[in-house]
Design an enzyme around this catalytic site. Structure first.
Site, PDB file in Angstrom:
ATOM      1  N   GLU A   1     -26.557 151.330  43.949  1.00  0.00           N
ATOM      2  CA  GLU A   1     -26.945 150.285  44.898  1.00  0.00           C
ATOM      3  C   GLU A   1     -26.406 150.690  46.270  1.00  0.00           C
ATOM      4  OE1 GLU A   1     -27.825 147.680  47.400  1.00  0.00           O
ATOM      5  OE2 GLU A   1     -28.668 147.251  45.419  1.00  0.00           O
TER       6      GLU A   1
ATOM      7  N   LEU B   1     -37.493 143.764  43.996  1.00  0.00           N
ATOM      8  CA  LEU B   1     -37.706 142.349  43.680  1.00  0.00           C
ATOM      9  C   LEU B   1     -38.007 142.140  42.194  1.00  0.00           C
ATOM     10  CD1 LEU B   1     -37.811 139.605  45.128  1.00  0.00           C
ATOM     11  CD2 LEU B   1     -40.278 139.916  45.355  1.00  0.00           C
TER      12      LEU B   1
ATOM     13  N   CYS C   1     -24.463 152.833  38.378  1.00  0.00           N
ATOM     14  CA  CYS C   1     -24.864 151.685  39.197  1.00  0.00           C
ATOM     15  C   CYS C   1     -24.214 150.413  38.660  1.00  0.00           C
ATOM     16  CB  CYS C   1     -26.387 151.527  39.192  1.00  0.00           C
ATOM     17  SG  CYS C   1     -26.986 150.156  40.220  1.00  0.00           S
TER      18      CYS C   1
ATOM     19  N   CYS D   1     -35.291 161.632  47.967  1.00  0.00           N
ATOM     20  CA  CYS D   1     -34.700 160.411  47.414  1.00  0.00           C
ATOM     21  C   CYS D   1     -33.263 160.728  46.998  1.00  0.00           C
ATOM     22  CB  CYS D   1     -35.517 159.930  46.215  1.00  0.00           C
ATOM     23  SG  CYS D   1     -34.845 158.467  45.401  1.00  0.00           S
TER      24      CYS D   1
ATOM     25  N   GLU E   1     -28.267 162.528  40.628  1.00  0.00           N
ATOM     26  CA  GLU E   1     -29.625 163.073  40.752  1.00  0.00           C
ATOM     27  C   GLU E   1     -30.166 162.914  42.175  1.00  0.00           C
ATOM     28  OE1 GLU E   1     -31.187 161.471  36.381  1.00  0.00           O
ATOM     29  OE2 GLU E   1     -32.001 160.659  38.242  1.00  0.00           O
TER      30      GLU E   1
ATOM     31  N   CYS F   1     -29.624 146.648  35.916  1.00  0.00           N
ATOM     32  CA  CYS F   1     -30.992 146.229  35.579  1.00  0.00           C
ATOM     33  C   CYS F   1     -31.380 146.822  34.216  1.00  0.00           C
ATOM     34  CB  CYS F   1     -31.970 146.679  36.644  1.00  0.00           C
ATOM     35  SG  CYS F   1     -31.629 145.996  38.284  1.00  0.00           S
TER      36      CYS F   1
ATOM     37  N   CYS G   1     -33.790 149.981  33.938  1.00  0.00           N
ATOM     38  CA  CYS G   1     -33.448 151.160  34.740  1.00  0.00           C
ATOM     39  C   CYS G   1     -32.459 152.029  33.982  1.00  0.00           C
ATOM     40  CB  CYS G   1     -32.843 150.711  36.076  1.00  0.00           C
ATOM     41  SG  CYS G   1     -32.207 152.071  37.086  1.00  0.00           S
TER      42      CYS G   1
ATOM     43  N   CYS H   1     -35.364 156.995  38.396  1.00  0.00           N
ATOM     44  CA  CYS H   1     -33.921 156.936  38.632  1.00  0.00           C
ATOM     45  C   CYS H   1     -33.108 157.002  37.340  1.00  0.00           C
ATOM     46  CB  CYS H   1     -33.602 155.640  39.383  1.00  0.00           C
ATOM     47  SG  CYS H   1     -31.869 155.431  39.741  1.00  0.00           S
TER      48      CYS H   1
END
Length: 373
Positions: free
Chosen positions: A181, A236, A119, A112, A93, A123, A126, A354
């Site tokens: 990442e 973070l 990934c 973006c 994407e 996470c 996500c 994302c």
């Protein structure tokens, strides 16, 4: 896709390749001017190259490999998300976000980009993190995402709707905040940054390029020593290791005690103050005690915190924080002297966060995918 991908080359590599074909080195400059300056989509369009060379290039090389297979546009027209299919049938994407000039804020056209298929960080809040990791993108696949939207903007059809006074280059900012990442695909990401910044490429200023990371400490250290000092954004989302170990699993390898000092060093080496991304989820990381932990963690560091309401996900444990708690969290940071802003979510109506469009695509029946493509 035919032969060598031109967008995978650095300037010096392209020049060497062209010379190996028996052509003068300046042909590399001509090719790059067509690709990045005139946004050519074929070698045949490069009319200042001799016809025999254009034919040879078409037979041994290619310019592009990504194919748009789905697109979503927000109701206000300011956010456009495209799903691309790669040469090996993977999907990634990219998002174009248009920001009109308002008050002291300049007009921006931000792209973006994704850097990986899936990934590896995982996470739990996500969508991309839940898809798993498939492979790194190459340099050309990263750059191609940007050129796609540049061609779109260059037609002025899109720009006239939202940005009728477009007078500068089609793209003002590039953020490596899409799928993947970025610092785990370091070589390809760095080479794409060089071409974005180079006068042989898109000539985008280093301050207009932002690399996001979940906190790969060794790669942040390496990035700080590179020749182009880009902006650094750290995902973070928590200010204590016990919580961040869950929200950002790479924290188990690179805990805050290593990450934050590296951010101090990045500031010292580059002069670029780091930005910390903090998505707020109800009952998980949105209390005043969490705000206090964050202010103590960042005390004395010249940085900025980008607060955002967490995106809705298929994970029922992650609910976007209520605006009342978000405002209270922000007020605590402000009162503690921590520079911050509450980032407005763009493209919520098209699931622009994302990995969300790709997740829908992966869950579709193959027959439906084929019909849309």
């Amino acid at each position: 896709m035919t032969g060598q991908k031109i967008l995978d080359f650095s300037y010096s590599q392209l020049k060497e390749w062209v010379c190996a074909m028996g052509e003068p080195g300046y042909r590399a400059d001509q090719i790059l001017r067509w690709v990045y300056g005139r946004l050519a989509t074929s070698f045949e369009q490069m009319t200042d190259l001799p016809q025999p060379l254009r034919q040879k290039l078409a037979s041994v090389a290619s310019l592009f490999s990504l194919i748009p297979v789905d697109e979503k546009v927000s109701a206000d027209g300011s956010t456009r998300k495209v799903l691309f299919r790669t040469h090996d049938e993977k999907t990634i994407e990219s998002v174009l976000m248009l920001y009109p000039k308002t008050g002291l804020s300049r007009e921006r056209r931000t792209i973006c980009v994704s850097t990986q298929v899936g990934c590896p960080v995982g996470c739990p809040f996500c969508a991309t993190g839940q898809q798993g990791f498939e492979r790194n993108l190459d340099t050309g696949e990263i750059i191609e995402q940007i050129l796609h939207f540049m061609r779109l903007l260059n037609t002025r059809q899109l720009s006239q709707e939202i940005l009728p006074n477009l007078v500068r280059r089609p793209v003002t900012n590039v953020v490596f905040m899409g799928m993947g990442e970025p610092l785990a695909n370091y070589e390809a990401v760095w080479q794409s940054i060089v071409m974005l910044n180079s006068n042989h490429g898109l000539e985008i200023g280093a301050r207009q390029i932002t690399v996001s990371t979940a906190g790969l400490v060794l790669q942040i250290k390496r990035l700080a020593r590179e020749s182009v000092h880009v902006e650094l954004a750290v995902s973070l989302h928590a200010a204590r290791d016990d919580l961040r170990n869950t929200l950002v699993p790479i924290n188990r390898k690179y805990p805050l005690g290593q990450l934050i000092p590296e951010c101090w060093e990045y500031l010292e080496k580059t002069g670029r103050r780091p930005t910390f991304e903090y998505a707020l989820f109800q009952g998980i990381n949105d209390s005043l005690s969490h705000a206090r932990d964050l202010s103590l963690l960042l005390k004395g560091l010249n940085c900025h915190v980008n607060l955002m309401v967490g995106n809705p996900t298929t994970n029922p444990n992650f609910i976007p924080a209520p605006i009342k708690r978000v405002v209270a969290f922000q007020n605590y940071l402000t009162g503690s002297g921590v520079s911050n802003s509450l980032r407005a979510s763009k493209g919520v109506d098209i699931d622009a966060a994302c990995g969300q469009l790709r997740s829908r695509w992966l869950n579709m029946e193959p027959k439906t995918q084929g019909a849309q493509a």
